[in-house]
Design a protein around this motif. Structure first.
Motif, PDB file in Angstrom:
ATOM      1  N   LEU A  16      -5.693 -56.730  -6.110  1.00  0.00           N
ATOM      2  CA  LEU A  16      -4.994 -55.901  -7.094  1.00  0.00           C
ATOM      3  C   LEU A  16      -3.553 -56.366  -7.244  1.00  0.00           C
ATOM      4  O   LEU A  16      -3.028 -56.440  -8.369  1.00  0.00           O
ATOM      5  CB  LEU A  16      -5.044 -54.436  -6.678  1.00  0.00           C
ATOM      6  CG  LEU A  16      -4.269 -53.446  -7.570  1.00  0.00           C
ATOM      7  CD1 LEU A  16      -4.805 -53.479  -8.994  1.00  0.00           C
ATOM      8  CD2 LEU A  16      -4.358 -52.033  -6.994  1.00  0.00           C
ATOM      9  N   GLY A  17      -2.897 -56.672  -6.133  1.00  0.00           N
ATOM     10  CA  GLY A  17      -1.522 -57.156  -6.200  1.00  0.00           C
ATOM     11  C   GLY A  17      -1.402 -58.437  -7.001  1.00  0.00           C
ATOM     12  O   GLY A  17      -0.473 -58.591  -7.820  1.00  0.00           O
ATOM     13  N   LEU A  18      -2.351 -59.376  -6.792  1.00  0.00           N
ATOM     14  CA  LEU A  18      -2.326 -60.629  -7.548  1.00  0.00           C
ATOM     15  C   LEU A  18      -2.603 -60.378  -9.025  1.00  0.00           C
ATOM     16  O   LEU A  18      -2.007 -61.021  -9.897  1.00  0.00           O
ATOM     17  CB  LEU A  18      -3.349 -61.594  -6.963  1.00  0.00           C
ATOM     18  CG  LEU A  18      -2.888 -62.405  -5.749  1.00  0.00           C
ATOM     19  CD1 LEU A  18      -4.059 -63.207  -5.173  1.00  0.00           C
ATOM     20  CD2 LEU A  18      -1.749 -63.346  -6.125  1.00  0.00           C
ATOM     21  N   ILE A  19      -3.528 -59.459  -9.317  1.00  0.00           N
ATOM     22  CA  ILE A  19      -3.828 -59.144 -10.720  1.00  0.00           C
ATOM     23  C   ILE A  19      -2.588 -58.559 -11.414  1.00  0.00           C
ATOM     24  O   ILE A  19      -2.241 -58.941 -12.543  1.00  0.00           O
ATOM     25  CB  ILE A  19      -5.015 -58.167 -10.806  1.00  0.00           C
ATOM     26  CG1 ILE A  19      -6.299 -58.871 -10.379  1.00  0.00           C
ATOM     27  CG2 ILE A  19      -5.154 -57.620 -12.222  1.00  0.00           C
ATOM     28  CD1 ILE A  19      -7.491 -57.952 -10.227  1.00  0.00           C
ATOM     29  N   LEU A  20      -1.899 -57.653 -10.721  1.00  0.00           N
ATOM     30  CA  LEU A  20      -0.669 -57.082 -11.282  1.00  0.00           C
ATOM     31  C   LEU A  20       0.371 -58.170 -11.499  1.00  0.00           C
ATOM     32  O   LEU A  20       1.093 -58.163 -12.512  1.00  0.00           O
ATOM     33  CB  LEU A  20      -0.126 -56.006 -10.349  1.00  0.00           C
ATOM     34  CG  LEU A  20      -0.952 -54.717 -10.234  1.00  0.00           C
ATOM     35  CD1 LEU A  20      -0.365 -53.815  -9.149  1.00  0.00           C
ATOM     36  CD2 LEU A  20      -0.990 -53.987 -11.580  1.00  0.00           C
ATOM     37  N   GLU A  21       0.441 -59.099 -10.565  1.00  0.00           N
ATOM     38  CA  GLU A  21       1.404 -60.198 -10.690  1.00  0.00           C
ATOM     39  C   GLU A  21       1.098 -61.056 -11.926  1.00  0.00           C
ATOM     40  O   GLU A  21       2.012 -61.444 -12.671  1.00  0.00           O
ATOM     41  CB  GLU A  21       1.354 -61.046  -9.414  1.00  0.00           C
ATOM     42  CG  GLU A  21       2.477 -62.034  -9.265  1.00  0.00           C
ATOM     43  CD  GLU A  21       2.442 -62.702  -7.905  1.00  0.00           C
ATOM     44  OE1 GLU A  21       3.142 -62.231  -7.006  1.00  0.00           O
ATOM     45  OE2 GLU A  21       1.702 -63.684  -7.752  1.00  0.00           O
ATOM     46  N   VAL A  22      -0.184 -61.329 -12.117  1.00  0.00           N
ATOM     47  CA  VAL A  22      -0.600 -62.152 -13.266  1.00  0.00           C
ATOM     48  C   VAL A  22      -0.327 -61.433 -14.581  1.00  0.00           C
ATOM     49  O   VAL A  22       0.162 -62.036 -15.551  1.00  0.00           O
ATOM     50  CB  VAL A  22      -2.105 -62.497 -13.143  1.00  0.00           C
ATOM     51  CG1 VAL A  22      -2.620 -63.077 -14.458  1.00  0.00           C
ATOM     52  CG2 VAL A  22      -2.333 -63.485 -12.003  1.00  0.00           C
ATOM     53  N   ILE A  23      -0.611 -60.153 -14.632  1.00  0.00           N
ATOM     54  CA  ILE A  23      -0.495 -59.396 -15.881  1.00  0.00           C
ATOM     55  C   ILE A  23       0.948 -59.076 -16.237  1.00  0.00           C
ATOM     56  O   ILE A  23       1.373 -59.183 -17.398  1.00  0.00           O
ATOM     57  CB  ILE A  23      -1.320 -58.080 -15.801  1.00  0.00           C
ATOM     58  CG1 ILE A  23      -2.814 -58.397 -15.693  1.00  0.00           C
ATOM     59  CG2 ILE A  23      -1.043 -57.184 -17.007  1.00  0.00           C
ATOM     60  CD1 ILE A  23      -3.659 -57.165 -15.453  1.00  0.00           C
ATOM     61  N   LEU A  24       1.720 -58.687 -15.233  1.00  0.00           N
ATOM     62  CA  LEU A  24       3.052 -58.119 -15.505  1.00  0.00           C
ATOM     63  C   LEU A  24       4.208 -59.104 -15.359  1.00  0.00           C
ATOM     64  O   LEU A  24       5.333 -58.772 -15.745  1.00  0.00           O
ATOM     65  CB  LEU A  24       3.277 -56.917 -14.583  1.00  0.00           C
ATOM     66  CG  LEU A  24       2.250 -55.777 -14.744  1.00  0.00           C
ATOM     67  CD1 LEU A  24       2.540 -54.669 -13.748  1.00  0.00           C
ATOM     68  CD2 LEU A  24       2.277 -55.231 -16.172  1.00  0.00           C
ATOM     69  N   LEU A  25       3.972 -60.272 -14.821  1.00  0.00           N
ATOM     70  CA  LEU A  25       5.078 -61.225 -14.658  1.00  0.00           C
ATOM     71  C   LEU A  25       4.904 -62.448 -15.549  1.00  0.00           C
ATOM     72  O   LEU A  25       3.810 -62.745 -16.001  1.00  0.00           O
ATOM     73  CB  LEU A  25       5.160 -61.677 -13.189  1.00  0.00           C
ATOM     74  CG  LEU A  25       5.578 -60.580 -12.180  1.00  0.00           C
ATOM     75  CD1 LEU A  25       5.675 -61.169 -10.787  1.00  0.00           C
ATOM     76  CD2 LEU A  25       6.911 -59.936 -12.581  1.00  0.00           C
TER      77      LEU A  25
END
Length: 329
Positions: free
Chosen positions: A320-329
């Motif tokens: 989930l952390g990596l997915i958030l990183e990909v989507i939001l950064l």
């Protein structure tokens, strides 16, 4: 079709008798035989490789699908080969630990050796077919990675597990080989930071294996299977697992501090909510008999069940952390 059993086999390792086995379709039998519930750990490694590639703007869906299929079916092949190897060496006889927590199809007469070979051939063929295009694209390095994977598939149970190298092999397989190598075959480039970051997850499957080897330490010692817990002793093995779990969190914090991970990855700290249970269990030896309040369908898995429980939460939050990183950064 036994769709209900498909779903059950993907969540847990079902216990099943011969009458139930005869009623199952071939898909359900394959899922049970390969212990499909633990294949989730391999999917996580493939997913991390894909997310790292996506984060770097080098993701290729076709290569990732081939990678995920290849890794999952290679792991399935390994589980089948393990059962055959242990059967031929006589390890699983006389109610050995393996036959207590789930069916060992060939030892328990659910299938013949010929049928098991058919399952092995099918699983290996899918893994190889998925790997060939990746080798064509990735060249010599991809071929070497595939050869390393084939080596571990064939020789993990014997001799590696017998000489205290099984746990080290799992750390390398679920980390640098699956995630680092997966990143390479997707992108065409090796990244040492990805290989290092992969250990933050690979330590999880290693704690599961360590836990299982502690669970069956006495049986393994009697059969001269020298896993690391057998070599270092039960108490040292329990505290080694706690050390590896601590390292999982410390490595993420380190990679955030270095800037390789964004602060989104600190979401894994939510998995610490499982630590009171993990700490309480690993501080004490495994009880000789199943406690009354402990789930009968989980026993005799004890430390391994707790490690698996923690690893599912940690792995999902890391993803989930990596997915958030990909989507939001």
């Amino acid at each position: 079709m036994n769709v209900g059993m498909w779903w059950k086999a993907l969540r847990v390792i079902p216990r099943i008798d011969q009458e139930e086995w005869r009623r199952l379709d071939v898909v359900a039998r394959w899922l049970i035989s390969t212990r499909a519930a633990v294949l989730l750990m391999t999917f996580f490694s493939a997913a991390f490789a894909g997310l790292f590639a996506l984060r770097d703007g080098r993701f290729d869906l076709g290569r990732w699908v081939l990678l995920a299929l290849g890794l999952i079916f290679a792991h399935a092949t390994n589980n089948l080969v393990n059962d055959y190897t242990d059967y031929k060496r006589g390890v699983d006889r006389d109610n050995y630990f393996r036959t207590q927590y789930g069916p060992q199809p060939i030892e328990q007469g659910l299938m013949s050796q010929r049928e098991l070979f058919a399952y092995i051939a099918f699983s290996a063929a899918v893994a190889i077919a998925a790997g060939i295009p990746l080798v064509i694209y990735g060249g010599t390095t991809a071929l070497l990675l595939m050869a390393a994977g084939a080596f571990f598939v064939l020789f993990y149970t014997w001799p590696l597990k017998y000489i205290g190298l099984g746990e080290i092999a799992v750390l390398l397989i679920w980390g640098p080989l699956m995630v680092g190598g997966g990143y390479y075959v997707i992108t065409g480039a090796w990244n040492w930071n990805v290989a290092l970051a992969s250990l933050a997850y690979a330590l999880g499957p290693t704690t599961v294996l360590f836990g299982k080897h502690i669970d069956k330490l006495g049986s393994d010692r009697a059969r001269h299977i020298h896993t690391l817990p057998v070599l270092i002793g039960e108490k040292a093995a329990r505290y080694t697992v706690l050390g590896m779990i601590a390292a999982m969190y410390l490595l993420v914090i380190y990679l955030v501090a270095r800037g390789f991970f964004s602060p989104f990855l600190l979401i894994v700290l939510l998995a610490l909510r499982a630590m009171p249970r993990v700490w309480t269990m690993y501080r004490r030896p495994k009880p000789a008999e199943r406690p009354a309040e402990y789930a009968a369908d989980t026993w005799p898995l004890w430390f391994s069940a707790m490690s698996f429980y923690h690893n599912k939460q940690y792995g999902a939050l890391l993803m989930l952390g990596l997915i958030l990183e990909v989507i939001l950064l």
